[in-house]
Design a protein around this motif. Structure first.
Motif, PDB file in Angstrom:
ATOM      1  N   ARG A  96      23.604 -45.846   1.912  1.00  0.00           N
ATOM      2  CA  ARG A  96      22.736 -45.814   0.729  1.00  0.00           C
ATOM      3  C   ARG A  96      21.266 -45.717   1.133  1.00  0.00           C
ATOM      4  N   LEU A  97      20.911 -46.357   2.222  1.00  0.00           N
ATOM      5  CA  LEU A  97      19.523 -46.310   2.693  1.00  0.00           C
ATOM      6  C   LEU A  97      19.135 -44.877   3.049  1.00  0.00           C
ATOM      7  N   LYS A  98      20.036 -44.169   3.706  1.00  0.00           N
ATOM      8  CA  LYS A  98      19.769 -42.779   4.072  1.00  0.00           C
ATOM      9  C   LYS A  98      19.809 -41.874   2.844  1.00  0.00           C
ATOM     10  N   GLN A  99      20.783 -42.086   1.970  1.00  0.00           N
ATOM     11  CA  GLN A  99      20.980 -41.211   0.822  1.00  0.00           C
ATOM     12  C   GLN A  99      19.846 -41.307  -0.184  1.00  0.00           C
ATOM     13  N   PHE A 100      19.403 -42.527  -0.495  1.00  0.00           N
ATOM     14  CA  PHE A 100      18.456 -42.722  -1.590  1.00  0.00           C
ATOM     15  C   PHE A 100      17.018 -42.958  -1.131  1.00  0.00           C
ATOM     16  N   PHE A 101      16.834 -43.274   0.166  1.00  0.00           N
ATOM     17  CA  PHE A 101      15.483 -43.587   0.637  1.00  0.00           C
ATOM     18  C   PHE A 101      15.085 -42.768   1.869  1.00  0.00           C
ATOM     19  N   GLU A 102      16.015 -41.963   2.367  1.00  0.00           N
ATOM     20  CA  GLU A 102      15.757 -41.106   3.529  1.00  0.00           C
ATOM     21  C   GLU A 102      15.272 -41.909   4.733  1.00  0.00           C
ATOM     22  N   ILE A 103      15.903 -43.081   4.924  1.00  0.00           N
ATOM     23  CA  ILE A 103      15.553 -43.969   6.038  1.00  0.00           C
ATOM     24  C   ILE A 103      16.823 -44.261   6.811  1.00  0.00           C
ATOM     25  N   LEU A 104      16.717 -44.206   8.144  1.00  0.00           N
ATOM     26  CA  LEU A 104      17.842 -44.539   8.994  1.00  0.00           C
ATOM     27  C   LEU A 104      17.782 -46.017   9.345  1.00  0.00           C
ATOM     28  N   ASP A 105      18.924 -46.684   9.228  1.00  0.00           N
ATOM     29  CA  ASP A 105      18.991 -48.123   9.504  1.00  0.00           C
ATOM     30  C   ASP A 105      18.899 -48.393  11.006  1.00  0.00           C
ATOM     31  N   ASN A 128       4.217 -43.046   9.551  1.00  0.00           N
ATOM     32  CA  ASN A 128       5.578 -43.517   9.819  1.00  0.00           C
ATOM     33  C   ASN A 128       6.501 -43.349   8.613  1.00  0.00           C
ATOM     34  N   ARG A 129       5.915 -43.007   7.465  1.00  0.00           N
ATOM     35  CA  ARG A 129       6.667 -42.764   6.236  1.00  0.00           C
ATOM     36  C   ARG A 129       7.508 -43.974   5.820  1.00  0.00           C
ATOM     37  N   ARG A 143      27.657 -53.543   5.945  1.00  0.00           N
ATOM     38  CA  ARG A 143      26.656 -52.925   6.817  1.00  0.00           C
ATOM     39  C   ARG A 143      26.709 -51.403   6.775  1.00  0.00           C
ATOM     40  N   GLU A 144      27.933 -50.850   6.802  1.00  0.00           N
ATOM     41  CA  GLU A 144      28.070 -49.396   6.791  1.00  0.00           C
ATOM     42  C   GLU A 144      27.588 -48.808   5.472  1.00  0.00           C
ATOM     43  N   ALA A 145      27.966 -49.429   4.365  1.00  0.00           N
ATOM     44  CA  ALA A 145      27.559 -48.926   3.046  1.00  0.00           C
ATOM     45  C   ALA A 145      26.048 -49.034   2.872  1.00  0.00           C
ATOM     46  N   PHE A 146      25.464 -50.114   3.374  1.00  0.00           N
ATOM     47  CA  PHE A 146      24.000 -50.280   3.299  1.00  0.00           C
ATOM     48  C   PHE A 146      23.311 -49.111   3.995  1.00  0.00           C
ATOM     49  N   SER A 147      23.747 -48.793   5.188  1.00  0.00           N
ATOM     50  CA  SER A 147      23.130 -47.701   5.954  1.00  0.00           C
ATOM     51  C   SER A 147      23.275 -46.371   5.231  1.00  0.00           C
TER      52      SER A 147
END
Length: 260
Positions: free
Chosen positions: A251-260, A63-64, A245-249
Motif C-alpha cells: 500500500r505504501l508503494k501503491q498509494f504513496f510511491e514510497i518503498l518501505d 528526497n521527496r 508487513r507485506e500489505a503495508f509495503s
C-alpha cells in the motif's frame, strides 16, 4: 521565478513557470495536499534533523518525503515569502475530541498566517486529513473547498486568541475545533520548531512516536496508512483493511510511491 519556487512547483506537480500569486494559492494548497504526505516516518526511525531551510528543502523536495506540521507548513511559508507574500508562522494547541480538552503537549502545531489586502488569513497544509484547501479568513467567514467547510472563531483562551474549526465533507455533521492559535505570537524563526520536534519525538502522550502514519488527500477523498490499517475515503464511502508487513509495503508503494 526563483529556484526554490521552481523546485517546489515540480515537487507538487504544478505546471507552468509563473510565480505563485494569491489567486493561485488554492491550487497550490490542493496540489500540495495530494502530493506531499503528512507522515511521521522520520520520528519513528529516529532520523531527526534540525528544522532549517536547507534541511526542509533536502527532505521534502529532493528526497521527496513528507513530514509533520512543523516541516510542511514551514516549507510552504518559505515558498510564500519567496513569492512576495506577507506571511508569518505561528504555533497552536490541538484539541482532543476524545477528552474534550486541549492536548497537554502544548503549542506543538505550526500554521501560517497571511496578510492580504487588509485582512489576515490562515493557511495550513500540515494538519493531516483536515486541510482547508483555500485560505481561511480570521474574520469568521466560512469558506468551502472540495473536502469541507472551514472557519476561524475569535475565541480567547489560555492557548491563543482564535480557534480553527472544520466540518469535513462526508465525515462531520457539526463543527469541530481543530486547534487554538495565537495570532499575536509569530514564531521567531524556524529553529523554534526544534522544540516541537523534540516533544513530538519524545513525549509519552505524543500521537506520532509510537506507530507509522502516512496520509494524503486524493481527488475523491483521502487515504491513510498505519502499521495496523489502510483506510480509503472515496466519494463519501470508506473501506478499511488490516495490515501486515507485506500489505503495508504494498500500500505504501501503491498509494504513496514510497518503498518501505
Amino acid at each position: 521565478m526563483s529556484e526554490l519556487t521552481s523546485l517546489f512547483r515540480k515537487r507538487i506537480g504544478l505546471s507552468g513557470d509563473e510565480p505563485i500569486a494569491w489567486d493561485s494559492l488554492p491550487s497550490v494548497l490542493a496540489q500540495m495536499a495530494k502530493t506531499i504526505p503528512f507522515e511521521n516516518f522520520g520520528i519513528i526511525r529516529n532520523r531527526i534533523n534540525d528544522i532549517s531551510e536547507r534541511n526542509l528543502i533536502q527532505k521534502i523536495i529532493f528526497n521527496r518525503e513528507g513530514g509533520l506540521c512543523y516541516e510542511l507548513n514551514p516549507l510552504l511559508y518559505l515558498v510564500l515569502v519567496d513569492n512576495g507574500f506577507d506571511a508569518v508562522l505561528t504555533r497552536g494547541v490541538v484539541y482532543n475530541h476524545a477528552s474534550r480538552t486541549y492536548m497537554s503537549l502544548g503549542r506543538t502545531h505550526v500554521t501560517i498566517l497571511i496578510a492580504h489586502q487588509g485582512e489576515t488569513y490562515l493557511a495550513d497544509t500540515g494538519f493531516g486529513g483536515n486541510l482547508p484547501l483555500t485560505p481561511v479568513p480570521l474574520s469568521g467567514e466560512t469558506v468551502s473547498s472540495r473536502n469541507g467547510q472551514f472557519r476561524i472563531r475569535h475565541r480567547p483562551t489560555d492557548h491563543g486568541d482564535y480557534t480553527f474549526e472544520m466540518k469535513l465533507k462526508h465525515k462531520d455533521t457539526d463543527w469541530r475545533i481543530g486547534y487554538a492559535f495565537d495570532s499575536k505570537r509569530p514564531a521567531a524563526g524556524l529553529s523554534e520548531f526544534n522544540e516541537i520536534q523534540t516533544i513530538i519525538a519524545g513525549h509519552e502522550e505524543s500521537p506520532f512516536n509510537k506507530n507509522r502514519l502516512i496520509t494524503r488527500l486524493t481527488d475523491s477523498g483521502n487515504v491513510t496508512l498505519t502499521d495496523q490499517t489502510f483506510t480509503e475515503w472515496r466519494d463519501g464511502f470508506v473501506t478499511k483493511e488490516e495490515m501486515n508487513r507485506e500489505a503495508f509495503s504494498e500500500r505504501l508503494k501503491q498509494f504513496f510511491e514510497i518503498l518501505d
